[in-house]
Design a protein around this motif. Structure first.
Motif, PDB file in Angstrom:
ATOM      1  N   PRO A  32       0.856  -1.314   0.082  1.00  0.00           N
ATOM      2  CA  PRO A  32       0.242  -0.182  -0.111  1.00  0.00           C
ATOM      3  C   PRO A  32       0.770   1.328   0.062  1.00  0.00           C
ATOM      4  O   PRO A  32       1.946   1.339   0.389  1.00  0.00           O
ATOM      5  CB  PRO A  32      -0.755  -0.287   1.227  1.00  0.00           C
ATOM      6  N   SER A  33       0.253   2.415  -0.392  1.00  0.00           N
ATOM      7  CA  SER A  33       1.000   3.694  -0.531  1.00  0.00           C
ATOM      8  C   SER A  33       1.410   4.105   0.765  1.00  0.00           C
ATOM      9  O   SER A  33       2.653   4.661   0.700  1.00  0.00           O
ATOM     10  CB  SER A  33       0.306   4.742  -1.302  1.00  0.00           C
ATOM     11  N   TRP A  34       0.973   4.076   1.763  1.00  0.00           N
ATOM     12  CA  TRP A  34       1.262   4.429   3.124  1.00  0.00           C
ATOM     13  C   TRP A  34       2.666   3.801   3.711  1.00  0.00           C
ATOM     14  O   TRP A  34       3.220   4.342   4.688  1.00  0.00           O
ATOM     15  CB  TRP A  34       0.292   4.270   4.069  1.00  0.00           C
ATOM     16  N   ARG A  81     -12.403  -0.728  12.055  1.00  0.00           N
ATOM     17  CA  ARG A  81     -11.861   0.302  11.314  1.00  0.00           C
ATOM     18  C   ARG A  81     -10.286  -0.216  10.706  1.00  0.00           C
ATOM     19  O   ARG A  81     -10.189   0.328   9.654  1.00  0.00           O
ATOM     20  CB  ARG A  81     -11.719   1.492  11.790  1.00  0.00           C
ATOM     21  N   SER A  84      -9.505  -1.767   6.937  1.00  0.00           N
ATOM     22  CA  SER A  84      -9.398  -1.055   5.751  1.00  0.00           C
ATOM     23  C   SER A  84      -8.052  -0.379   5.528  1.00  0.00           C
ATOM     24  O   SER A  84      -7.329  -0.097   6.148  1.00  0.00           O
ATOM     25  CB  SER A  84     -10.455   0.391   5.839  1.00  0.00           C
ATOM     26  N   LEU A  85      -7.469  -0.618   4.368  1.00  0.00           N
ATOM     27  CA  LEU A  85      -6.345  -0.354   3.989  1.00  0.00           C
ATOM     28  C   LEU A  85      -5.990   1.445   3.731  1.00  0.00           C
ATOM     29  O   LEU A  85      -5.095   2.015   4.320  1.00  0.00           O
ATOM     30  CB  LEU A  85      -5.795  -0.788   2.425  1.00  0.00           C
ATOM     31  N   ARG A  86      -7.076   1.801   3.682  1.00  0.00           N
ATOM     32  CA  ARG A  86      -7.026   3.289   3.849  1.00  0.00           C
ATOM     33  C   ARG A  86      -6.801   3.818   5.114  1.00  0.00           C
ATOM     34  O   ARG A  86      -6.275   5.044   5.339  1.00  0.00           O
ATOM     35  CB  ARG A  86      -8.417   3.926   3.180  1.00  0.00           C
ATOM     36  N   GLU A  87      -7.220   3.376   6.167  1.00  0.00           N
ATOM     37  CA  GLU A  87      -6.912   3.678   7.281  1.00  0.00           C
ATOM     38  C   GLU A  87      -5.500   3.963   7.927  1.00  0.00           C
ATOM     39  O   GLU A  87      -4.985   4.670   8.558  1.00  0.00           O
ATOM     40  CB  GLU A  87      -7.527   2.389   8.464  1.00  0.00           C
ATOM     41  N   LYS A  89      -3.250   5.101   5.840  1.00  0.00           N
ATOM     42  CA  LYS A  89      -2.542   6.542   5.266  1.00  0.00           C
ATOM     43  C   LYS A  89      -3.190   7.406   6.484  1.00  0.00           C
ATOM     44  O   LYS A  89      -2.308   8.362   6.618  1.00  0.00           O
ATOM     45  CB  LYS A  89      -3.629   6.815   4.163  1.00  0.00           C
ATOM     46  N   ARG A  90      -4.221   7.302   7.313  1.00  0.00           N
ATOM     47  CA  ARG A  90      -4.536   8.246   8.267  1.00  0.00           C
ATOM     48  C   ARG A  90      -3.495   7.957   9.598  1.00  0.00           C
ATOM     49  O   ARG A  90      -3.074   8.956  10.049  1.00  0.00           O
ATOM     50  CB  ARG A  90      -5.940   7.947   8.596  1.00  0.00           C
ATOM     51  N   GLN A 148      -3.530  -6.112  10.029  1.00  0.00           N
ATOM     52  CA  GLN A 148      -3.088  -6.273   8.556  1.00  0.00           C
ATOM     53  C   GLN A 148      -2.394  -7.590   8.414  1.00  0.00           C
ATOM     54  O   GLN A 148      -2.592  -8.169   7.341  1.00  0.00           O
ATOM     55  CB  GLN A 148      -2.323  -5.101   8.018  1.00  0.00           C
TER      56      GLN A 148
END
Length: 358
Positions: A32-34, A81, A84-87, A89-90, A148
């Motif tokens: 992932p990008s993060w 929560r 989520s892979l988007r988590e 990034k936060r 993850q």
């Protein structure tokens, strides 16, 4: 902060619901990008040498590693929560702002005032204390990375092993351990301050410190940062309770060994029975008794340890309970015990074990 008054961690969130409906397509093996964010640059640089590449392994070796990974569960304080892979990034967007870990050796930064610790131990206390937001970020990052890794673990299939997924799991776990170690470093002085209160002539600081650090590691694994309490509040209870239990168990072991020596007709004084045996004499006594037990046959050794609550036996067993275990009569157990005690008395005289009384 929560209005609750008891700073206990909640049980780990049930892993099964958090790992349901996981598919290879929803969790691909590409990074992932993060993972390329600035906050992970230092951790990644420090853990690279720990990561084992799978490209040199043949298919059977990859399959074996997959089976090994599936046999070992990954523990974490989970959250819905975190699926989520988007988590990610936060979570990794805000800077931790940790103090430099590679400051000059021997620096007094963070060392308890008036510490009488040797230099090599004092340096363990030099990590700066964590601010509340830093502590929360570290726990959040650690548990997110572990969840993850656990998600990808559920996708593993020994029949169709994936090198890239195994490497991604290893990467997540290594990063999680890096964050865990920062928590441990910042709280080692807490262990020092607690265990030194339990030190006596019979309970060494090093032994209590070792057990205390293990207790600290366990408390990091089980702490729920979302409850709103500081980690030190929870860890203090865990480490103090562990130190008390360690002292009690060591005292019980000492009393059992002295009792065993008396039963071998060694003259242990009343003063020694009150735990006045020096550390050196105590360890030698324990070592010699252990060596003599090793000269008994399997049944004799089992009976002596069970009757005197030695080793892993935490209670005294009756002759009848041992007879049931061994499949012999109660009288036969009594004969075997008497024979074993005669052997031990002879070995005690041969080894001049009574010299420990001097």
């Amino acid at each position: 902060m929560s209005a609750m008054t008891n700073p206990r961690s909640r049980p780990s969130a049930p892993a099964a619901p958090l790992l349901e409906n996981v598919t290879a397509s929803s969790f691909p093996t590409r990074h992932p990008s993060w993972l390329r964010c600035d906050e992970l640059a230092q951790p990644l640089a420090e853990i690279r040498h720990q990561l084992q590449q799978t490209e040199s392994l043949d298919i059977e070796q990859v399959r074996a590693r997959t089976k090994w990974r599936l046999r070992h569960e990954i523990n974490f304080m989970g959250s819905e929560r975190f699926r989520s892979l988007r988590e990610g990034k936060r979570i990794f967007a805000l800077p931790l702002g940790l103090a430099d870990r590679h400051s000059a050796p021997g620096s007094a930064q963070g060392r308890p005032t008036g510490s009488e610790l040797p230099i090599h131990l004092g340096r363990l206390c030099e990590a700066a204390l964590l601010e509340p937001d830093q502590e929360e970020q570290l726990f959040e990052r650690m548990n997110y990375l572990r969840q993850q890794a656990a998600i990808h673990r559920t996708i593993l299939n020994p029949e169709r092993p994936s090198r890239s997924r195994l490497e991604l799991i290893d990467l997540y776990l290594a990063l999680a351990q890096w964050h865990r170690d920062r928590i441990l470093e910042a709280n080692l002085r807490l262990v020092f301050s607690i265990v030194k209160k339990f030190v006596t002539p019979n309970h060494s600081f090093d032994e209590l410190l070792s057990d205390g650090i293990i207790a600290l590691i366990r408390s990091v694994e089980k702490f729920d940062f979302e409850r709103g309490f500081r980690f030190s509040t929870y860890a203090t209870q865990v480490v103090r309770r562990n130190a008390y239990r360690t002292v009690v168990l060591l005292q019980q072991e000492r009393e059992r060994m002295i009792g065993g020596a008396q039963d071998m007709e060694l003259n242990i004084s009343n003063e020694d029975r009150c735990s006045a045996i020096s550390e050196k004499r105590w360890h030698e006594l324990r070592s010699r008794l252990g060596g003599m037990l090793g000269n008994l046959d399997r049944r004799e050794k089992f009976i002596i340890r069970s009757r005197f609550s030695l080793g892993s036996h935490r209670r005294v067993h009756t002759l009848q309970s041992l007879a049931n275990r061994l499949g012999v009569s109660k009288e036969r157990v009594r004969q075997l015990e008497r024979r074993a005690m005669d052997k031990l008395r002879l070995m005690a005289r041969t080894n001049d074990l009574a010299e420990l009384e001097r």
